[in-house]
Write a protein that holds these residues in place. Structure first.
Motif, PDB file in Angstrom:
ATOM      1  N   ASP A 285      50.915  19.927  32.991  1.00  0.00           N
ATOM      2  CA  ASP A 285      52.238  20.389  33.368  1.00  0.00           C
ATOM      3  C   ASP A 285      53.002  19.810  32.606  1.00  0.00           C
ATOM      4  O   ASP A 285      53.777  18.825  33.361  1.00  0.00           O
TER       5      ASP A 285
ATOM      6  N   MET B 255      42.577  29.001  36.594  1.00  0.00           N
ATOM      7  CA  MET B 255      43.604  28.435  35.745  1.00  0.00           C
ATOM      8  C   MET B 255      42.990  27.438  34.926  1.00  0.00           C
ATOM      9  O   MET B 255      41.897  26.452  35.293  1.00  0.00           O
TER      10      MET B 255
ATOM     11  N   LEU C 248      40.307  22.060  47.751  1.00  0.00           N
ATOM     12  CA  LEU C 248      41.792  22.353  48.198  1.00  0.00           C
ATOM     13  C   LEU C 248      41.785  23.411  49.498  1.00  0.00           C
ATOM     14  O   LEU C 248      41.716  24.449  49.225  1.00  0.00           O
TER      15      LEU C 248
ATOM     16  N   TYR D 158      45.237  33.644  43.622  1.00  0.00           N
ATOM     17  CA  TYR D 158      43.758  33.882  42.902  1.00  0.00           C
ATOM     18  C   TYR D 158      43.314  34.926  44.016  1.00  0.00           C
ATOM     19  O   TYR D 158      42.768  34.726  44.901  1.00  0.00           O
TER      20      TYR D 158
ATOM     21  N   ASN E 176      50.882  30.827  42.537  1.00  0.00           N
ATOM     22  CA  ASN E 176      49.735  31.422  42.046  1.00  0.00           C
ATOM     23  C   ASN E 176      49.019  31.958  43.045  1.00  0.00           C
ATOM     24  O   ASN E 176      48.522  31.407  44.023  1.00  0.00           O
TER      25      ASN E 176
ATOM     26  N   HIS F 157      44.201  19.267  34.474  1.00  0.00           N
ATOM     27  CA  HIS F 157      43.531  19.759  35.624  1.00  0.00           C
ATOM     28  C   HIS F 157      43.247  21.352  35.535  1.00  0.00           C
ATOM     29  O   HIS F 157      43.899  21.758  34.717  1.00  0.00           O
TER      30      HIS F 157
ATOM     31  N   HIS G 160      44.643  22.185  31.686  1.00  0.00           N
ATOM     32  CA  HIS G 160      46.067  21.885  31.109  1.00  0.00           C
ATOM     33  C   HIS G 160      46.727  20.739  31.925  1.00  0.00           C
ATOM     34  O   HIS G 160      46.297  20.318  32.685  1.00  0.00           O
TER      35      HIS G 160
ATOM     36  N   SER H  98      51.811  20.235  45.411  1.00  0.00           N
ATOM     37  CA  SER H  98      51.150  21.718  45.026  1.00  0.00           C
ATOM     38  C   SER H  98      50.304  21.887  46.466  1.00  0.00           C
ATOM     39  O   SER H  98      49.449  21.015  47.069  1.00  0.00           O
TER      40      SER H  98
ATOM     41  N   THR I 232      53.330  25.283  43.688  1.00  0.00           N
ATOM     42  CA  THR I 232      53.709  24.309  43.251  1.00  0.00           C
ATOM     43  C   THR I 232      55.204  24.074  43.026  1.00  0.00           C
ATOM     44  O   THR I 232      55.768  24.655  42.478  1.00  0.00           O
TER      45      THR I 232
ATOM     46  N   VAL J 243      41.574  25.117  37.756  1.00  0.00           N
ATOM     47  CA  VAL J 243      40.905  25.685  39.056  1.00  0.00           C
ATOM     48  C   VAL J 243      40.017  26.775  38.116  1.00  0.00           C
ATOM     49  O   VAL J 243      40.394  27.821  37.824  1.00  0.00           O
TER      50      VAL J 243
ATOM     51  N   ARG K  22      43.259  33.202  47.342  1.00  0.00           N
ATOM     52  CA  ARG K  22      43.933  31.927  47.492  1.00  0.00           C
ATOM     53  C   ARG K  22      45.445  31.841  47.256  1.00  0.00           C
ATOM     54  O   ARG K  22      45.621  32.474  46.033  1.00  0.00           O
TER      55      ARG K  22
ATOM     56  N   PHE L  34      39.544  22.329  42.589  1.00  0.00           N
ATOM     57  CA  PHE L  34      40.617  21.969  41.846  1.00  0.00           C
ATOM     58  C   PHE L  34      39.766  20.654  41.110  1.00  0.00           C
ATOM     59  O   PHE L  34      39.289  19.834  41.789  1.00  0.00           O
TER      60      PHE L  34
END
Ligand SMILES: O=C(O)CCC(=O)C(=O)O
Length: 199
Positions: free
Chosen positions: A120, A115, A156, A108, A106, A174, A118, A133, A190, A176, A186, A142
């Motif tokens: 996973d 994000m 993070l 950013y 990902n 979790h 959600h 991660s 994952t 972001v 960033r 996060f």
């Protein structure tokens, strides 16, 4: 090589363990430069019938046949592992004991990339997956919360590793979140298991 002790207390009684200095600064800088060259894509997602751009860039590398569908909408087809990503995968597998055969990236680009909440819990990862991660570049918040509970914030850091242990995806969510602060890029990697495929 740094050894992780996964038998130490999980971070703050949550089903995660956070290692702020997993990579040295030199390793993290070098990996960031490598990751900048990966094949980033702007994917589209369908949410309640509406098609929109995913608010970040994504890439995926992994074993042959390990396609990854998320939110019943975005299908990611892994490219073959780069040497550096494969080395990092093997290092994380050795020290955690968990198995990973894809890495989802990902990117950013600024504080507006994000994000939402959600878990996973895609079937392709099998039952109770562990997820590792790794964060590079700008520090972002996060958040992790038990379903229906209050969030805990993590910041993070560049070169850090957050392990979400088996079970975390069934009990916790979790995210972001977006930020109004001026933040530069960033990159997050994952590492995930995949029930199909094989190298
Ligand atoms: O960017 C992060 O730290 C989290 C990424 C994430 O939640 C995900 O890939 O599912």
């Amino acid at each position: 090589m740094q050894q992780l002790n996964l038998f130490e207390e999980p971070t703050l009684d949550l089903p995660v363990t956070y290692y702020p200095n997993f990579l040295s600064i030199e390793e993290a800088n070098e990996l960031y430069q490598h990751c900048e060259q990966l094949e980033w894509q702007q994917n589209q997602i369908k949410i309640v019938g509406k098609i929109m751009s995913v608010p970040r860039l994504e890439c995926i590398y992994g074993d042959k046949g390990c396609e990854y569908l998320y939110s019943n909408s975005v299908l990611l087809k892994p490219l073959p592992w780069t040497e550096k990503l494969a080395q990092l995968r093997d290092r994380i597998i050795t020290i955690t004991g968990y198995k990973f055969n894809i890495v989802l990236g990902n990117q950013y680009r600024n504080g507006q990339d994000s994000m939402g909440w959600h878990a996973d819990n895609e079937k392709s990862m099998g039952v109770a997956p562990a997820i590792a991660s790794l964060s590079l570049g700008s520090v972002r918040k996060f958040q992790l919360k038990p379903i229906g509970g209050k969030p805990t914030d993590f910041w993070l850091e560049h070169g850090s590793l957050l392990i979400m242990h088996p079970g975390c995806q069934s009990t916790h969510l979790h995210q972001v979140p977006k930020t109004k602060k001026m933040v530069s890029t960033r990159i997050n990697l994952t590492f995930r298991p995949h029930a199909g495929g094989g190298r």
